[in-house]
Design an enzyme around this catalytic site. Structure first.
Site, mmCIF file in Angstrom:
data_model
loop_
_atom_site.group_PDB
_atom_site.id
_atom_site.type_symbol
_atom_site.label_atom_id
_atom_site.label_comp_id
_atom_site.label_asym_id
_atom_site.label_seq_id
_atom_site.Cartn_x
_atom_site.Cartn_y
_atom_site.Cartn_z
ATOM 1 N N GLU A 107 -2.550 -16.223 24.201
ATOM 2 C CA GLU A 107 -3.468 -15.268 24.354
ATOM 3 C C GLU A 107 -4.331 -14.681 23.298
ATOM 4 O O GLU A 107 -5.301 -14.073 23.267
ATOM 5 C CB GLU A 107 -2.855 -13.808 24.606
ATOM 6 C CG GLU A 107 -1.732 -13.337 23.888
ATOM 7 C CD GLU A 107 -0.338 -14.054 23.915
ATOM 8 O OE1 GLU A 107 0.463 -13.441 23.488
ATOM 9 O OE2 GLU A 107 -0.062 -15.063 24.442
ATOM 10 N N ASP A 124 -15.437 6.911 28.051
ATOM 11 C CA ASP A 124 -14.324 6.947 29.007
ATOM 12 C C ASP A 124 -14.696 7.963 30.044
ATOM 13 O O ASP A 124 -14.654 7.860 31.222
ATOM 14 C CB ASP A 124 -12.776 7.210 28.530
ATOM 15 C CG ASP A 124 -12.618 5.835 27.674
ATOM 16 O OD1 ASP A 124 -13.181 4.757 27.752
ATOM 17 O OD2 ASP A 124 -11.560 6.137 26.942
ATOM 18 N N GLY A 152 8.603 -11.065 22.645
ATOM 19 C CA GLY A 152 9.260 -9.960 22.385
ATOM 20 C C GLY A 152 9.971 -9.954 21.157
ATOM 21 O O GLY A 152 10.218 -11.233 20.461
ATOM 22 N N LYS A 176 -10.718 -1.218 27.935
ATOM 23 C CA LYS A 176 -12.446 -0.614 27.358
ATOM 24 C C LYS A 176 -13.533 -1.588 27.626
ATOM 25 O O LYS A 176 -14.199 -0.899 28.340
ATOM 26 C CB LYS A 176 -11.949 -0.420 25.904
ATOM 27 C CG LYS A 176 -12.936 0.415 25.284
ATOM 28 C CD LYS A 176 -12.900 2.071 25.738
ATOM 29 C CE LYS A 176 -13.712 2.818 24.799
ATOM 30 N NZ LYS A 176 -13.360 4.147 24.942
ATOM 31 N N CYS A 193 6.918 -17.443 24.450
ATOM 32 C CA CYS A 193 7.629 -17.183 23.409
ATOM 33 C C CYS A 193 9.101 -16.800 23.743
ATOM 34 O O CYS A 193 9.729 -17.441 24.543
ATOM 35 C CB CYS A 193 6.946 -16.041 22.559
ATOM 36 S SG CYS A 193 7.529 -15.919 20.862
ATOM 37 N N TYR A 194 9.305 -15.538 23.632
ATOM 38 C CA TYR A 194 10.728 -14.793 24.101
ATOM 39 C C TYR A 194 10.825 -15.171 25.568
ATOM 40 O O TYR A 194 11.990 -15.531 26.212
ATOM 41 C CB TYR A 194 10.836 -13.451 23.820
ATOM 42 C CG TYR A 194 11.986 -12.918 24.311
ATOM 43 C CD1 TYR A 194 13.367 -12.977 23.659
ATOM 44 C CD2 TYR A 194 12.060 -12.266 25.574
ATOM 45 C CE1 TYR A 194 14.430 -12.412 23.967
ATOM 46 C CE2 TYR A 194 13.238 -11.686 25.927
ATOM 47 C CZ TYR A 194 14.534 -11.905 25.279
ATOM 48 O OH TYR A 194 15.679 -11.280 25.844
ATOM 49 N N HIS A 199 1.396 -18.554 21.374
ATOM 50 C CA HIS A 199 0.953 -17.687 22.187
ATOM 51 C C HIS A 199 -0.394 -18.148 22.325
ATOM 52 O O HIS A 199 -1.643 -17.961 21.579
ATOM 53 C CB HIS A 199 0.760 -16.332 21.428
ATOM 54 C CG HIS A 199 2.151 -15.593 20.869
ATOM 55 N ND1 HIS A 199 2.643 -14.583 21.729
ATOM 56 C CD2 HIS A 199 3.033 -15.842 19.904
ATOM 57 C CE1 HIS A 199 3.951 -14.189 21.168
ATOM 58 N NE2 HIS A 199 3.991 -14.985 20.337
#
Length: 512
Positions: free
Chosen positions: A172, A228, A56, A368, A83-84, A170
């Site tokens: 990710e 979608d 964040g 998606k 992180c945060y 991070h």
């Protein structure tokens, strides 16, 4: 999917919140994002087997710095702070953080302690992605350091006894070389989860849920031609068959043959009840002489609603209005809350005066890539499922200047040629989005023995993981050459082809 085979992502305002959730799903583990303000009762009700704190923008010592319910750490489930999230976990357990002497941003060499379960199978030295000015200074009781970088001695910390883990970097993002393995270790080895989240399992559950909810009622869906809404239609059709009616408003601004492809696929595969409204002339009348892109969007959105309203009145009252809302829509419209009425591909909301009792959003839990996987699972043709992202106003915002039937035809042909050549070169899965733009510029050319004064087409191709940022695609010169030759020879009124090599930022992916 068992009730316990799920992870909760608590969001502290991080830019990568959706990316973390996607990475967890890619590991075959179901997860949802909730705000850091979620009550402990709400978290208990979700019943997670593990919790991940996102990063964040806040500083952990700010007066209004976001926190979570302290009881989260009493649930007895593993927690991973990123992180945060690591800094917050540290402070909430009696440790401290401070500003580093060096602001660490970007790639850094990570050295880990091989005894930590978090880094099992991870190379002892690898590259990670840092983004911080503050890091852990004093460890809480029971915590130890399990990884460091040159400028961050507490790059990863852990309290294995309490199953609390933190990473200053991070895992990710793709720049962290073995980040996926680190997340797998947390999910599989520490949380004890398995690879159960599949589209085959989701499809069966969703069909059963829709069938139970709809009962003998009628369902109405606005079929836009996008991925979608097409997948949502297929899923609902599998569940309730002829109780579903799809209104397909074809504004005449789709790609070449796209309207026919969607209609045929739905009718052939699912015997779906589709009301197709071919309304190009109506839309062109409204767009005549309009050059401002925002006005184009507004006109198309409003006219779409008018057409949909007229057709829905012919159908009469229905019990359910179905939408192709997907998980990023839900998150961006308010964490944990359903989108009220999804914008029709960024051009305006569906009408609130359609006579229905309830909304069905069968894709609202999916990203998606999961929607595409579900489409294939349901039997939709690959060419429909893997179509390029397409703006709701369609080619209207890929034609610079005013819109005419002739310009639409010219661009449809050029765009189709470009997509064909990308597919022939087997680049269609490597380039995340590619399309042609008909500029409003004309220039002198020579064709045969005569001079021409015709349009310039711009080709656009980008690579991206999240569409928030993007780099221009390095398409091989021979592919660009074939595409250019074909366009000037086969598409009418084009005598020049250029390639857009601008990244996002500073440019956007679309031209308008």
């Amino acid at each position: 999917m068992s009730e316990k085979n799920r992870v909760l992502v608590l969001d502290f305002g991080g830019q990568y919140n959706l990316l973390i959730a996607r990475r967890v799903r890619e590991c075959g583990v179901y997860c949802e994002i909730k705000p850091n303000t979620a009550s402990i009762e709400e978290i208990r009700q979700f019943n997670p087997a593990g919790i991940i704190f996102t990063g964040g923008p806040s500083t952990v010592y700010e007066e209004d710095a976001p926190r979570c319910a302290p009881e989260v750490f009493e649930l007895g489930v593993p927690v991973l702070g990123i992180c945060y999230g690591q800094q917050l976990m540290t402070v909430m357990h009696g440790g401290s953080c401070k500003a580093g002497e060096v602001r660490e941003y970007g790639k850094a060499e990570l050295l880990h302690n091989s005894s930590s379960q978090l880094f099992e199978g991870v190379r002892q030295q690898s590259i990670c992605w840092m983004s911080h000015t503050i890091s852990v200074d004093k460890l809480p009781d029971g915590f130890v350091v399990c990884a460091k970088t040159k400028d961050c001695p507490t790059a990863a910390i852990e309290n294995p006894e309490k199953k609390l883990y933190g990473m200053q970097f991070h895992p990710e993002v793709m720049h962290t070389e073995q980040g996926a393995l680190m997340l797998q270790n947390f999910l599989y080895k520490i949380c004890g989860l398995g690879n159960e989240w599949t589209m085959a399992a989701y499809s069966q559950e969703a069909i059963a849920d829709i069938r139970q909810k709809v009962g003998g009622g009628k369902v109405l869906l606005a079929l836009s031609g996008g991925v979608d809404s097409s997948v949502a239609a297929a899923l609902i059709s599998k569940a309730v068959g002829s109780q579903l009616t799809c209104v397909f408003v074809d504004h005449g601004l789709l790609r070449k043959d796209e309207g026919d492809l969607v209609e045929q696929a739905m009718k052939d595969k699912f015997d779906m009840n589709i009301v197709r409204v071919n309304a190009q002339e109506r839309f062109l009348e409204k767009l005549a002489g309009v050059t401002d892109p925002e006005r184009k969007r507004k006109i198309i959105g409003e006219e779409f609603i008018r057409v949909f309203e007229e057709e829905s009145k012919k159908i009469g009252a229905v019990d359910f209005l179905a939408q192709g809302t997907i998980y990023p829509d839900v998150v961006e419209s308010g964490l944990g809350k359903s989108a009220v009425i999804k914008s029709h591909h960024n051009v305006g909301g569906l009408p609130d005066y359609v006579d229905f009792k309830e909304i069905i959003e069968p894709l609202r839990l999916l990203f998606k890539d999961e929607v595409r996987a579900l489409g294939l699972e349901l039997g939709l043709p690959e060419e429909l499922v893997w179509r390029q992202p397409f703006p709701g106003p369609g080619l209207a915002v890929r034609i610079i200047g005013d819109i005419t039937a002739e310009k639409i035809s010219i661009l449809q042909e050029a765009d189709a040629i470009f997509r064909q050549e990308i597919a022939k070169a087997k680049l269609n899965r490597e380039i995340n989005q590619y399309f042609a733009v008909l500029t409003d510029m004309r220039s002198v050319g020579v064709m045969g023995d005569g001079r021409t004064y015709d349009y310039t087409v711009a080709l656009r191709g980008v690579v991206t993981s999240d569409f928030m940022t993007a780099d221009w695609a390095r398409i091989p010169y021979d592919v660009l050459e074939k595409t250019s030759n074909r366009i000037v020879n086969e598409a009418p009124h084009i005598n020049r082809v250029v390639y857009d090599i601008t990244s996002k930022p500073p440019a956007t992916i679309e031209w308008e």
